[in-house]
Write a protein that holds these residues in place. Sequence first.
Motif, PDB file in Angstrom:
ATOM      1  N   MET A  67       6.855 -15.780   0.226  1.00 42.85           N
ATOM      2  CA  MET A  67       6.584 -16.059  -1.085  1.00 42.85           C
ATOM      3  C   MET A  67       7.678 -16.375  -1.885  1.00 42.85           C
ATOM      4  O   MET A  67       8.844 -15.779  -2.087  1.00 42.85           O
ATOM      5  CB  MET A  67       5.874 -14.935  -1.686  1.00 42.85           C
ATOM      6  CG  MET A  67       5.392 -14.998  -3.074  1.00 42.85           C
ATOM      7  SD  MET A  67       4.819 -13.549  -3.555  1.00 42.85           S
ATOM      8  CE  MET A  67       4.028 -13.862  -5.270  1.00 42.85           C
TER       9      MET A  67
ATOM     10  N   THR B 233       8.775 -15.416  -8.422  1.00 43.90           N
ATOM     11  CA  THR B 233       7.682 -15.282  -9.291  1.00 43.90           C
ATOM     12  C   THR B 233       8.216 -15.631 -10.664  1.00 43.90           C
ATOM     13  O   THR B 233       9.198 -15.364 -11.097  1.00 43.90           O
ATOM     14  CB  THR B 233       6.784 -14.007  -9.334  1.00 43.90           C
ATOM     15  OG1 THR B 233       5.839 -14.061 -10.272  1.00 43.90           O
ATOM     16  CG2 THR B 233       7.800 -12.967  -9.754  1.00 43.90           C
TER      17      THR B 233
ATOM     18  N   ALA C 212      -2.103  -3.033   0.866  1.00 44.66           N
ATOM     19  CA  ALA C 212      -1.928  -4.617   0.719  1.00 44.66           C
ATOM     20  C   ALA C 212      -3.233  -5.341   1.172  1.00 44.66           C
ATOM     21  O   ALA C 212      -3.428  -6.547   0.881  1.00 44.66           O
ATOM     22  CB  ALA C 212      -0.764  -4.984   1.421  1.00 44.66           C
ATOM     23  N   ASN C 213      -4.126  -4.457   1.713  1.00 43.01           N
ATOM     24  CA  ASN C 213      -5.587  -5.170   2.123  1.00 43.01           C
ATOM     25  C   ASN C 213      -6.749  -4.819   1.032  1.00 43.01           C
ATOM     26  O   ASN C 213      -7.740  -5.188   1.471  1.00 43.01           O
ATOM     27  CB  ASN C 213      -5.701  -4.398   3.609  1.00 43.01           C
ATOM     28  CG  ASN C 213      -4.808  -4.788   4.440  1.00 43.01           C
ATOM     29  OD1 ASN C 213      -4.471  -6.003   4.459  1.00 43.01           O
ATOM     30  ND2 ASN C 213      -4.643  -3.984   5.615  1.00 43.01           N
TER      31      ASN C 213
ATOM     32  N   ARG D 126      -5.128  -8.208  -3.480  1.00 37.96           N
ATOM     33  CA  ARG D 126      -5.172  -9.615  -3.129  1.00 37.96           C
ATOM     34  C   ARG D 126      -5.435 -10.379  -4.646  1.00 37.96           C
ATOM     35  O   ARG D 126      -5.051 -11.518  -4.827  1.00 37.96           O
ATOM     36  CB  ARG D 126      -6.415  -9.960  -2.340  1.00 37.96           C
ATOM     37  CG  ARG D 126      -6.088  -9.562  -0.950  1.00 37.96           C
ATOM     38  CD  ARG D 126      -7.118 -10.005   0.007  1.00 37.96           C
ATOM     39  NE  ARG D 126      -8.398  -9.531  -0.236  1.00 37.96           N
ATOM     40  CZ  ARG D 126      -8.836  -8.257   0.591  1.00 37.96           C
ATOM     41  NH1 ARG D 126      -8.126  -7.803   1.228  1.00 37.96           N
ATOM     42  NH2 ARG D 126      -9.896  -7.965   0.130  1.00 37.96           N
TER      43      ARG D 126
ATOM     44  N   LEU E 129      -2.047 -10.246  -6.296  1.00 43.57           N
ATOM     45  CA  LEU E 129      -1.100 -11.253  -5.771  1.00 43.57           C
ATOM     46  C   LEU E 129      -1.499 -12.802  -6.130  1.00 43.57           C
ATOM     47  O   LEU E 129      -0.707 -13.679  -6.095  1.00 43.57           O
ATOM     48  CB  LEU E 129      -1.311 -10.991  -4.168  1.00 43.57           C
ATOM     49  CG  LEU E 129      -0.426 -11.774  -3.288  1.00 43.57           C
ATOM     50  CD1 LEU E 129       1.161 -11.479  -3.468  1.00 43.57           C
ATOM     51  CD2 LEU E 129      -0.746 -11.615  -1.759  1.00 43.57           C
ATOM     52  N   ARG E 130      -2.891 -13.090  -6.068  1.00 45.05           N
ATOM     53  CA  ARG E 130      -3.447 -14.383  -6.602  1.00 45.05           C
ATOM     54  C   ARG E 130      -2.842 -14.675  -7.927  1.00 45.05           C
ATOM     55  O   ARG E 130      -2.147 -16.005  -8.236  1.00 45.05           O
ATOM     56  CB  ARG E 130      -4.742 -14.618  -6.483  1.00 45.05           C
ATOM     57  CG  ARG E 130      -5.098 -15.935  -6.748  1.00 45.05           C
ATOM     58  CD  ARG E 130      -6.841 -16.101  -6.513  1.00 45.05           C
ATOM     59  NE  ARG E 130      -7.326 -15.490  -5.431  1.00 45.05           N
ATOM     60  CZ  ARG E 130      -8.085 -14.331  -5.311  1.00 45.05           C
ATOM     61  NH1 ARG E 130      -8.255 -13.528  -6.441  1.00 45.05           N
ATOM     62  NH2 ARG E 130      -8.699 -13.894  -4.287  1.00 45.05           N
TER      63      ARG E 130
ATOM     64  N   GLU F  55       1.177 -15.522  -7.836  1.00 37.89           N
ATOM     65  CA  GLU F  55       1.275 -16.861  -7.100  1.00 37.89           C
ATOM     66  C   GLU F  55       1.088 -17.914  -8.072  1.00 37.89           C
ATOM     67  O   GLU F  55       1.678 -18.839  -8.051  1.00 37.89           O
ATOM     68  CB  GLU F  55       0.648 -16.665  -5.759  1.00 37.89           C
ATOM     69  CG  GLU F  55       1.209 -15.955  -4.816  1.00 37.89           C
ATOM     70  CD  GLU F  55       0.277 -15.941  -3.306  1.00 37.89           C
ATOM     71  OE1 GLU F  55      -0.831 -16.099  -3.517  1.00 37.89           O
ATOM     72  OE2 GLU F  55       0.913 -15.534  -2.444  1.00 37.89           O
TER      73      GLU F  55
ATOM     74  N   PRO G 135       3.659  -7.815   0.364  1.00 37.80           N
ATOM     75  CA  PRO G 135       3.064  -8.142   1.614  1.00 37.80           C
ATOM     76  C   PRO G 135       1.827  -9.180   1.159  1.00 37.80           C
ATOM     77  O   PRO G 135       1.589  -9.732   0.119  1.00 37.80           O
ATOM     78  CB  PRO G 135       2.293  -6.840   1.735  1.00 37.80           C
ATOM     79  CG  PRO G 135       2.862  -5.559   0.920  1.00 37.80           C
ATOM     80  CD  PRO G 135       3.590  -6.593  -0.099  1.00 37.80           C
ATOM     81  N   ASP G 136       1.562  -9.935   2.243  1.00 38.94           N
ATOM     82  CA  ASP G 136       0.654 -11.150   1.912  1.00 38.94           C
ATOM     83  C   ASP G 136      -0.538 -10.921   1.827  1.00 38.94           C
ATOM     84  O   ASP G 136      -1.291 -11.706   1.250  1.00 38.94           O
ATOM     85  CB  ASP G 136       0.419 -12.174   3.158  1.00 38.94           C
ATOM     86  CG  ASP G 136       0.172 -11.706   4.260  1.00 38.94           C
ATOM     87  OD1 ASP G 136      -0.577 -10.411   4.470  1.00 38.94           O
ATOM     88  OD2 ASP G 136       0.139 -12.062   5.539  1.00 38.94           O
ATOM     89  N   GLY G 137      -1.251  -9.694   2.024  1.00 40.95           N
ATOM     90  CA  GLY G 137      -2.456  -9.216   1.327  1.00 40.95           C
ATOM     91  C   GLY G 137      -3.615  -9.700   2.250  1.00 40.95           C
ATOM     92  O   GLY G 137      -5.019  -9.435   1.674  1.00 40.95           O
ATOM     93  N   MET G 138      -3.254  -9.993   3.383  1.00 45.86           N
ATOM     94  CA  MET G 138      -4.297 -10.372   4.329  1.00 45.86           C
ATOM     95  C   MET G 138      -4.611  -9.476   5.370  1.00 45.86           C
ATOM     96  O   MET G 138      -3.495  -8.679   5.827  1.00 45.86           O
ATOM     97  CB  MET G 138      -4.129 -11.658   4.890  1.00 45.86           C
ATOM     98  CG  MET G 138      -3.802 -12.940   4.099  1.00 45.86           C
ATOM     99  SD  MET G 138      -5.369 -13.255   3.415  1.00 45.86           S
ATOM    100  CE  MET G 138      -5.084 -14.259   1.816  1.00 45.86           C
TER     101      MET G 138
END
Length: 94
Positions: free
Chosen positions: A1, A4, A22-23, A28, A31-32, A35, A90-93
């Motif tokens: 990433m 920010t 993170a899930n 999420r 995080l969106r 980003e 974390p990517d959150g996926m």
Amino acid sequence: MAATSNPALALLAKSIADVVGANSELYRDVLRAVESDEYVDIMLAQASFDTLSAEIKREISERVDDLVATYLAKGQSVEEMADELAGELPDGMA
């Protein structure tokens, strides 16, 4: 990433990932917002955050305080903190 433009939101995201996971949908959403830094995404993240219990919000707040203290102890600038946070999110996926 990439780094920010909103270090405070990134700090919140990191704290949410640490406390809620993170899930989680909340992470999420936040995080969106980190980003994109778009108003609509920030409002969605706020709405998700508002659904949390007071206890979970308090845990997240305490984690934010811990992270801020860590960065201050390192003598990092806001920009350095933002760069480091961007690398730690974390990517959150699932």
